[in-house]
Design a protein around this motif. Structure first.
Motif, PDB file in Angstrom:
ATOM      1  N   MET A 202       0.821  -1.210   0.000  1.00 13.12           N
ATOM      2  CA  MET A 202       0.000   0.000   0.000  1.00 13.12           C
ATOM      3  C   MET A 202       0.863   1.272   0.000  1.00 13.12           C
ATOM      4  SD  MET A 202      -2.776  -1.256   2.862  1.00 13.12           S
ATOM      5  CE  MET A 202      -3.721   0.257   2.857  1.00 13.12           C
ATOM      6  N   ASN A 203       2.187   1.100  -0.040  1.00 12.49           N
ATOM      7  CA  ASN A 203       3.140   2.221   0.038  1.00 12.49           C
ATOM      8  C   ASN A 203       2.999   3.023   1.326  1.00 12.49           C
ATOM      9  OD1 ASN A 203       4.534   1.756  -2.386  1.00 12.49           O
ATOM     10  ND2 ASN A 203       2.844   2.661  -3.530  1.00 12.49           N
ATOM     11  N   ASP A 204       2.595   2.363   2.389  1.00 12.31           N
ATOM     12  CA  ASP A 204       2.501   2.997   3.706  1.00 12.31           C
ATOM     13  C   ASP A 204       3.778   2.641   4.472  1.00 12.31           C
ATOM     14  OD1 ASP A 204       1.937   3.878   6.274  1.00 12.31           O
ATOM     15  OD2 ASP A 204      -0.157   3.217   6.209  1.00 12.31           O
ATOM     16  N   PHE A 205       4.837   3.393   4.166  1.00 13.06           N
ATOM     17  CA  PHE A 205       6.151   3.076   4.720  1.00 13.06           C
ATOM     18  C   PHE A 205       6.211   3.221   6.233  1.00 13.06           C
ATOM     19  CE2 PHE A 205       8.315   4.327   0.468  1.00 13.06           C
ATOM     20  CZ  PHE A 205       7.935   3.117  -0.086  1.00 13.06           C
ATOM     21  N   SER A 206       5.504   4.175   6.766  1.00  8.03           N
ATOM     22  CA  SER A 206       5.537   4.419   8.205  1.00  8.03           C
ATOM     23  C   SER A 206       5.026   3.203   8.982  1.00  8.03           C
ATOM     24  CB  SER A 206       4.705   5.657   8.533  1.00  8.03           C
ATOM     25  OG  SER A 206       4.666   5.869   9.918  1.00  8.03           O
ATOM     26  N   ARG A 207       3.860   2.711   8.599  1.00  6.28           N
ATOM     27  CA  ARG A 207       3.303   1.542   9.292  1.00  6.28           C
ATOM     28  C   ARG A 207       4.108   0.287   8.991  1.00  6.28           C
ATOM     29  NH1 ARG A 207      -2.731   3.424   8.364  1.00  6.28           N
ATOM     30  NH2 ARG A 207      -3.016   4.551  10.314  1.00  6.28           N
ATOM     31  N   ALA A 208       4.612   0.176   7.772  1.00  4.36           N
ATOM     32  CA  ALA A 208       5.453  -0.976   7.435  1.00  4.36           C
ATOM     33  C   ALA A 208       6.704  -0.977   8.311  1.00  4.36           C
ATOM     34  CB  ALA A 208       5.837  -0.944   5.959  1.00  4.36           C
ATOM     35  N   MET A 209       7.317   0.193   8.485  1.00  2.45           N
ATOM     36  CA  MET A 209       8.520   0.297   9.333  1.00  2.45           C
ATOM     37  C   MET A 209       8.208  -0.126  10.772  1.00  2.45           C
ATOM     38  SD  MET A 209      11.416   1.718   7.891  1.00  2.45           S
ATOM     39  CE  MET A 209      12.171   2.889   8.965  1.00  2.45           C
ATOM     40  N   SER A 210       7.057   0.287  11.261  1.00  4.89           N
ATOM     41  CA  SER A 210       6.663  -0.072  12.622  1.00  4.89           C
ATOM     42  C   SER A 210       6.549  -1.587  12.775  1.00  4.89           C
ATOM     43  CB  SER A 210       5.335   0.607  12.969  1.00  4.89           C
ATOM     44  OG  SER A 210       4.905   0.222  14.243  1.00  4.89           O
ATOM     45  N   ASP A 211       5.882  -2.240  11.810  1.00  2.46           N
ATOM     46  CA  ASP A 211       5.721  -3.695  11.887  1.00  2.46           C
ATOM     47  C   ASP A 211       7.033  -4.430  11.628  1.00  2.46           C
ATOM     48  OD1 ASP A 211       3.102  -3.436  12.614  1.00  2.46           O
ATOM     49  OD2 ASP A 211       2.263  -4.133  10.717  1.00  2.46           O
ATOM     50  N   LEU A 212       7.877  -3.883  10.775  1.00  3.19           N
ATOM     51  CA  LEU A 212       9.194  -4.494  10.557  1.00  3.19           C
ATOM     52  C   LEU A 212      10.029  -4.401  11.828  1.00  3.19           C
ATOM     53  CD1 LEU A 212       9.969  -3.208   6.953  1.00  3.19           C
ATOM     54  CD2 LEU A 212       9.442  -5.566   7.636  1.00  3.19           C
ATOM     55  N   SER A 213       9.915  -3.288  12.516  1.00  2.00           N
ATOM     56  CA  SER A 213      10.622  -3.117  13.782  1.00  2.00           C
ATOM     57  C   SER A 213      10.162  -4.164  14.794  1.00  2.00           C
ATOM     58  CB  SER A 213      10.384  -1.705  14.325  1.00  2.00           C
ATOM     59  OG  SER A 213      10.963  -1.570  15.592  1.00  2.00           O
ATOM     60  N   ARG A 214       8.861  -4.383  14.869  1.00  2.00           N
ATOM     61  CA  ARG A 214       8.318  -5.395  15.790  1.00  2.00           C
ATOM     62  C   ARG A 214       8.796  -6.794  15.372  1.00  2.00           C
ATOM     63  NH1 ARG A 214       7.208  -7.232  20.508  1.00  2.00           N
ATOM     64  NH2 ARG A 214       5.307  -8.443  20.637  1.00  2.00           N
ATOM     65  N   THR A 215       8.801  -7.056  14.076  1.00  2.00           N
ATOM     66  CA  THR A 215       9.284  -8.342  13.569  1.00  2.00           C
ATOM     67  C   THR A 215      10.728  -8.570  14.014  1.00  2.00           C
ATOM     68  OG1 THR A 215       7.858  -8.177  11.616  1.00  2.00           O
ATOM     69  CG2 THR A 215       9.718  -9.702  11.469  1.00  2.00           C
ATOM     70  N   LEU A 216      11.558  -7.543  13.858  1.00  2.00           N
ATOM     71  CA  LEU A 216      12.976  -7.673  14.199  1.00  2.00           C
ATOM     72  C   LEU A 216      13.207  -7.703  15.708  1.00  2.00           C
ATOM     73  CD1 LEU A 216      14.381  -5.411  11.380  1.00  2.00           C
ATOM     74  CD2 LEU A 216      14.684  -7.903  11.614  1.00  2.00           C
ATOM     75  N   THR A 217      12.272  -7.181  16.482  1.00  2.00           N
ATOM     76  CA  THR A 217      12.366  -7.297  17.935  1.00  2.00           C
ATOM     77  C   THR A 217      12.148  -8.748  18.344  1.00  2.00           C
ATOM     78  OG1 THR A 217      11.609  -5.030  18.263  1.00  2.00           O
ATOM     79  CG2 THR A 217      11.354  -6.531  20.128  1.00  2.00           C
TER      80      THR A 217
ATOM     81  N   ALA B 268      12.429  -9.291   6.847  1.00  2.00           N
ATOM     82  CA  ALA B 268      12.167  -7.987   7.458  1.00  2.00           C
ATOM     83  C   ALA B 268      13.334  -7.037   7.209  1.00  2.00           C
ATOM     84  CB  ALA B 268      11.914  -8.135   8.957  1.00  2.00           C
ATOM     85  N   LEU B 269      14.543  -7.557   7.286  1.00  2.00           N
ATOM     86  CA  LEU B 269      15.721  -6.722   7.008  1.00  2.00           C
ATOM     87  C   LEU B 269      15.702  -6.236   5.561  1.00  2.00           C
ATOM     88  CD1 LEU B 269      18.420  -8.740   8.952  1.00  2.00           C
ATOM     89  CD2 LEU B 269      17.621  -6.424   9.490  1.00  2.00           C
ATOM     90  N   SER B 270      15.311  -7.108   4.661  1.00  2.00           N
ATOM     91  CA  SER B 270      15.223  -6.737   3.253  1.00  2.00           C
ATOM     92  C   SER B 270      14.186  -5.640   3.042  1.00  2.00           C
ATOM     93  CB  SER B 270      14.879  -7.969   2.416  1.00  2.00           C
ATOM     94  OG  SER B 270      14.772  -7.629   1.068  1.00  2.00           O
ATOM     95  N   GLY B 271      13.029  -5.799   3.663  1.00  2.00           N
ATOM     96  CA  GLY B 271      11.983  -4.786   3.568  1.00  2.00           C
ATOM     97  C   GLY B 271      12.429  -3.454   4.155  1.00  2.00           C
ATOM     98  N   LEU B 272      13.098  -3.513   5.293  1.00  2.00           N
ATOM     99  CA  LEU B 272      13.602  -2.300   5.937  1.00  2.00           C
ATOM    100  C   LEU B 272      14.617  -1.597   5.044  1.00  2.00           C
ATOM    101  CD1 LEU B 272      13.801  -0.449   8.406  1.00  2.00           C
ATOM    102  CD2 LEU B 272      15.449  -2.077   9.380  1.00  2.00           C
TER     103      LEU B 272
END
Length: 193
Positions: A120-135, A143-147
């Motif tokens: 959806m090109n919603d980078f802000s929310r994607a970053m938040s969920d990628l951060s949670r994934t990496l936590t 997740a690293l690739s997406g980030l």
């Protein structure tokens, strides 16, 4: 339409709560075995120098991540992926919201939701969920690739470079990451000349 989907998801979530509780107890019992299996797969991935063999190991790791949620989580993820493939992103997000609520430590729930936000090109929310994934799983190469992709898309090449290095430390034979790292370094070198 969204209210109907939300109420349907809420009804499903209420029905799924007893099953989710049982799955959580079962998951805790097998968690140590899964973790040692994952640790071994990551050790193998780091040592493997054959690209095809490394891809097979990476696929086994993905299978471990996917199977760690339980039957209800699997079903929610499956439905969400179908909805996303049909570009019904809000339906997919509703389902993934349920998955992350019922299974907050299920790495693929967060990773899958980040992927939908990326679609959806919603980078802000994607970053938040990628951060949670990496936590939850710091070695999650998807997740690293997406980030790294988001960082590049938003002009933060130096940070993307660090993420690609981290990813290659985990998955050295990941060709896309190798190529991206080389491109960034070459671009930085060209700019300095």
């Amino acid at each position: 339409m969204r209210k109907f989907v939300l109420s349907g998801c809420l009804s499903f979530a209420l029905l799924a709560l007893p099953a989710a509780a049982a799955e959580t107890r079962n998951a805790a019992a097998s968690s140590e075995t899964e973790q040692s299996r994952l640790d071994q797969l990551f050790a193998d991935l780091k040592q493997e120098r054959n690209e095809a063999a490394a891809r097979r190991i990476a696929e086994r790791i993905r299978e471990e991540w996917l199977s760690s949620g339980g039957a209800t989580a699997d079903l929610l993820i499956e439905w969400a992926r179908k909805a996303a493939a049909d570009e019904k992103y809000h339906v997919a997000l509703d389902l993934l919201d349920e998955a992350t609520t019922l299974y907050p430590e299920y790495v693929e729930g967060w990773s899958s939701r980040a992927l939908v936000y990326l679609m959806m090109n919603d980078f802000s929310r994607a970053m938040s969920d990628l951060s949670r994934t990496l936590t939850i799983e710091p070695r999650h190469f998807g997740a690293l690739s997406g980030l790294a992709g988001i960082l590049r898309a938003t002009g933060r090449e130096e940070q993307a470079l660090e993420v690609y290095r981290r990813m290659l430390d985990i998955y050295p034979m990941k060709r896309n990451a190798q190529r991206a790292l080389i491109r960034i370094v070459e671009e930085q070198t060209d700019e300095r000349l």
